[in-house]
Write an enzyme that holds these catalytic residues in place. Structure first.
Site, PDB file in Angstrom:
ATOM      1  N   LYS A  19     -79.535  30.020  74.161  1.00 36.73           N
ATOM      2  CA  LYS A  19     -79.901  29.204  75.325  1.00 36.73           C
ATOM      3  C   LYS A  19     -80.502  30.125  76.365  1.00 36.73           C
ATOM      4  O   LYS A  19     -80.174  31.312  76.422  1.00 36.73           O
ATOM      5  CB  LYS A  19     -78.654  28.534  75.922  1.00 36.73           C
ATOM      6  CG  LYS A  19     -78.977  27.305  76.749  1.00 36.73           C
ATOM      7  CD  LYS A  19     -79.239  26.119  75.853  1.00 36.73           C
ATOM      8  CE  LYS A  19     -79.391  24.826  76.599  1.00 36.73           C
ATOM      9  NZ  LYS A  19     -79.222  23.665  75.688  1.00 36.73           N
TER      10      LYS A  19
HETATM   11  N1  GLU Z   1     -81.940  21.548  74.709  1.00 35.16           N
HETATM   12  C1  GLU Z   1     -81.622  20.758  73.551  1.00 35.16           C
HETATM   13  C2  GLU Z   1     -80.143  20.874  73.232  1.00 35.16           C
HETATM   14  O1  GLU Z   1     -79.337  21.184  74.069  1.00 35.16           O
HETATM   15  C3  GLU Z   1     -82.553  21.039  72.376  1.00 35.16           C
HETATM   16  C4  GLU Z   1     -82.560  22.445  71.871  1.00 35.16           C
HETATM   17  C5  GLU Z   1     -83.631  22.750  70.838  1.00 35.16           C
HETATM   18  O2  GLU Z   1     -84.363  21.857  70.455  1.00 35.16           O
HETATM   19  O3  GLU Z   1     -83.706  23.908  70.438  1.00 35.16           O
HETATM   20  O4  GLU Z   1     -79.725  20.567  72.137  1.00 35.16           O
END
Ligand code: GLU
Length: 419
Positions: free
Chosen positions: A109
């Site tokens: 993240k």
């Molecule tokens: N931000 C989204 C999540 O928390 C998608 C992450 C992604 O597609 O890599 O799952």
């Protein structure tokens, strides 16, 4: 602004949930030591030139929690309350989330502590390019693949893709997912998280012998996830009676006209002021008598002080970490059926995986193909979690964490520990 009480920090919650899953799996201590903590944490300084010429220093982060099952994967969040601990928690949840839906990714993240609502497009572009440049050694299609999250979108991904590709000297679309379609984005990615939430709600209703049609729904948060979930439920004949965003809450006991509300939000940026509804307080939405409550905003929305006021029969976690462990226990004792975040909102990263696969193979799949594959992945994951929930007689969250942690532990067992 939403008045959310923060009970502890999200990373403590992530660690507590991990420990509970590891205990339930009777995971040996050595494996725990390997998979519990982030593999890499990068903190970067981002000087951004504002439109008036001033340079403003911002802090950014990229955390790779795990690459055990594949390249690290996860979104990038722009928000004033982003902290390193929040990003570590979100990266940890991505690891278990990718494992729950059984896609070959680890977890990561990113985040920048900033106030995107008060930044111009030019400022956001300069911020994004500088942040990309700062995390460049970590990212790449085989290493770590960012995607949108809170207050980032396809445009943000286009800037990241361009900065990365320009630096490397050739186009590398697979470095991010959630891109615009014309840059190698996938059909169905924008609405994928909400669509996945909807599929898991369908599965849960089937399991509980209830109908989506005619169900009453309250949705907290009307960004990408909340609005798409509301729209799909509305189309399926559910009655969405209350919706909130950071500016306010609207309520109509006969059901809100969701397409009209989405239109208003696209024009004004708010749900507040919607004509065919009455304004209510944020806490009233969370305590609304309804069949399905969808928290689709930020972490810790439901905590020890307000959990007992919940009167929904089912909660579908569109957001990551919207319920604290203390609130979990209260809701569990009240018999509320929970579709936990790492299962419920995994549709986004699942279609991200499809996008990455298309990029790697230079293919372009049709929308129906994407929806069909997404539905199969989400419903299989739901069945897998439900099976553990039944067989082991554990809450749905613990079952989901056991499935995710268990799959990562198995991968570690097979790979072994280097050196
Ligand atoms: N931000 C989204 C999540 O928390 C998608 C992450 C992604 O597609 O890599 O799952």
């Amino acid at each position: 602004m939403l008045t959310m009480k923060i009970n502890g920090n999200a990373y403590d919650v992530a660690l507590e949930n991990f420990d509970a899953a590891a205990d339930a799996l009777q995971l040996d201590q050595n494996t725990r030591e390997v998979i519990k903590y982030p593999e890499r944490v990068l903190m970067v300084s981002i000087p951004v030139r504002r439109d008036d010429g001033r340079i403003h220093h911002l802090e950014g982060f990229r955390v790779q929690h795990s690459s055990v099952r594949g390249p690290a994967k996860g979104g990038i969040r722009y928000h004033p309350r982003v902290t390193l601990d929040e990003v570590k928690a979100l990266a940890t949840w991505m690891t278990w989330k990718c494992a729950v839906v059984n896609i070959p990714f680890g977890g990561a993240k990113g985040g920048v502590t900033c106030d995107p609502k008060h930044m111009s497009q030019g400022e956001l572009e300069r911020l994004t390019r500088r942040y990309t440049s700062a995390i460049l050694p970590l990212i790449g299609p085989d290493q770590d693949i960012p995607a949108p999250d809170v207050y980032t979108n396809a445009q943000t991904m286009a800037w990241i893709m361009d900065t990365y590709s320009t630096t490397k000297g050739y186009p590398i679309p697979g470095v991010v997912t959630g891109k615009p379609i014309c840059l190698g984005g996938s059909l169905g990615r924008t609405e994928a998280t909400g669509r996945g939430v909807f599929y898991t709600i369908q599965s849960a209703c089937e399991h509980l012998h209830r109908n989506v049609k005619g169900s009453t729904v309250a949705v907290q948060g009307f960004g990408n996830v909340g609005s798409i979930t509301a729209q799909l439920l509305h189309e399926a004949g559910a009655k969405v009676i209350a919706v909130s965003d950071s500016t306010g809450c609207v309520y109509n006991p006969h059901g809100l006209d969701i397409p009209a509300l989405i239109h208003l939000k696209s024009l004004t940026g708010k749900v507040d002021g919607f004509p065919e509804a009455e304004p209510i307080q944020h806490e009233e939405l969370l305590g609304m008598e309804c069949d399905i409550l969808v928290p689709a905003a930020l972490e810790n929305a439901i905590h020890s002080d307000n959990a007992a006021t919940v009167r929904a029969r089912m909660i579908a976690e569109g957001a990551n970490g919207p319920i604290t462990p203390a609130a979990d226990r209260v809701l569990e004792s009240m018999g509320v059926f929970l579709i936990p975040d790492i299962l419920c909102n995994a549709g986004g990263v699942t279609v991200s995986y499809f996008e990455w696969v298309q990029n790697e193979q230079h293919l372009f799949w049709e929308a129906q193909d994407i929806y069909g594959r997404l539905e199969r992945v989400m419903k299989t994951a739901f069945r897998d979690v439900l099976k553990l929930h039944g067989e082991r007689n554990v809450p749905m969250r613990l079952a989901a964490n056991m499935l995710g942690v268990g799959r990562v532990a198995e991968a570690v067992r097979l790979r072994g520990i280097y050196p």
